[in-house]
Design an enzyme around this catalytic site. Sequence first.
Site, PDB file in Angstrom:
ATOM      1  N   CYS A 113       0.836  -1.203   0.000  1.00  0.00           N
ATOM      2  CA  CYS A 113       0.000   0.000   0.000  1.00  0.00           C
ATOM      3  C   CYS A 113       0.872   1.255   0.000  1.00  0.00           C
ATOM      4  O   CYS A 113       1.560   1.517  -0.975  1.00  0.00           O
ATOM      5  CB  CYS A 113      -0.996  -0.048   1.155  1.00  0.00           C
ATOM      6  SG  CYS A 113      -2.385   1.104   0.954  1.00  0.00           S
ATOM      7  N   HIS A 216      -3.432  -5.005   0.133  1.00  0.00           N
ATOM      8  CA  HIS A 216      -2.919  -5.563   1.383  1.00  0.00           C
ATOM      9  C   HIS A 216      -2.963  -7.095   1.352  1.00  0.00           C
ATOM     10  O   HIS A 216      -3.936  -7.706   1.793  1.00  0.00           O
ATOM     11  CB  HIS A 216      -3.739  -5.049   2.570  1.00  0.00           C
ATOM     12  CG  HIS A 216      -3.461  -3.626   2.928  1.00  0.00           C
ATOM     13  ND1 HIS A 216      -2.445  -3.257   3.779  1.00  0.00           N
ATOM     14  CD2 HIS A 216      -4.043  -2.469   2.516  1.00  0.00           C
ATOM     15  CE1 HIS A 216      -2.414  -1.937   3.901  1.00  0.00           C
ATOM     16  NE2 HIS A 216      -3.374  -1.441   3.144  1.00  0.00           N
ATOM     17  N   GLU A 218      -1.623  -9.174   3.192  1.00  0.00           N
ATOM     18  CA  GLU A 218      -1.658  -9.800   4.518  1.00  0.00           C
ATOM     19  C   GLU A 218      -3.077 -10.181   4.939  1.00  0.00           C
ATOM     20  O   GLU A 218      -3.266 -10.982   5.857  1.00  0.00           O
ATOM     21  CB  GLU A 218      -1.006  -8.889   5.568  1.00  0.00           C
ATOM     22  CG  GLU A 218      -1.766  -7.644   5.953  1.00  0.00           C
ATOM     23  CD  GLU A 218      -1.570  -6.460   5.006  1.00  0.00           C
ATOM     24  OE1 GLU A 218      -1.978  -5.348   5.369  1.00  0.00           O
ATOM     25  OE2 GLU A 218      -1.020  -6.660   3.904  1.00  0.00           O
TER      26      GLU A 218
END
Length: 237
Positions: A113, A216, A218
């Site tokens: 990001c 993102h 994750e």
Amino acid sequence: MTHRPIIGVTLDAEQPGGYSKLPWYALRQNYFAAIVEAGGLPIALPHHAELAEAYLDEIDGLMVTGGAFDVDPALYGGGPAHQTVVLKSGRTDFELAATRGALARDMPVLGICGGEQLLAVALGGSLIQHIPDSMPRALAHEQPNPRTEPGHEVAIAEGTLLARIVGRARMAVNSAHHQAVAAAGDGSMVNATAPDGVIEGIESTSHRFALGVQWHPEYAVDAADPLILRAFVAACR
């Protein structure tokens, strides 16, 4: 037991209030959990630009995380700051020093990001300061639905490191940004774009592993997201 490479993870910084009456560092737990799941050993990096090289001596890879702030336009010749721009100069100074140092060592770097935007600047690229003003027909890149869900798709450019990692032409991604890369610098290239043309990923063509994604991974919104973390950790090993 398989060796776990040490991954330095940049922290966010906040002013007094909320967690503490003094300034404090913070980061979502899923950044760390995703690295552990991918086989790495994450450690947090406080913002001491003068110690960037000392930190790099101790780690095998660098993850530059996101946050609700922006890279100073002065760092990429962006002109006057847009009214929406929020700066965290201490954080940016450290992240830029660490990223440039890692690139000089050809140490693997993953920018997520805002970290992708910072990596782009470190590689000589430039940023769009506010997507709605620069691209009025753009998608809602600050997606209204939760970050645990997709906001839109991206097209993955053929022949890129990202394409080799994810093994597909499209991915569903979450979206939480008001800025984006305007142009990749010399020695780097765009590896992903949104349907509206907004750049969603960049990578260096002159480093072993210097990859940035605007979303993102994750959160593992797409089944290919964990592959990005695994490839990064494998490069650090």
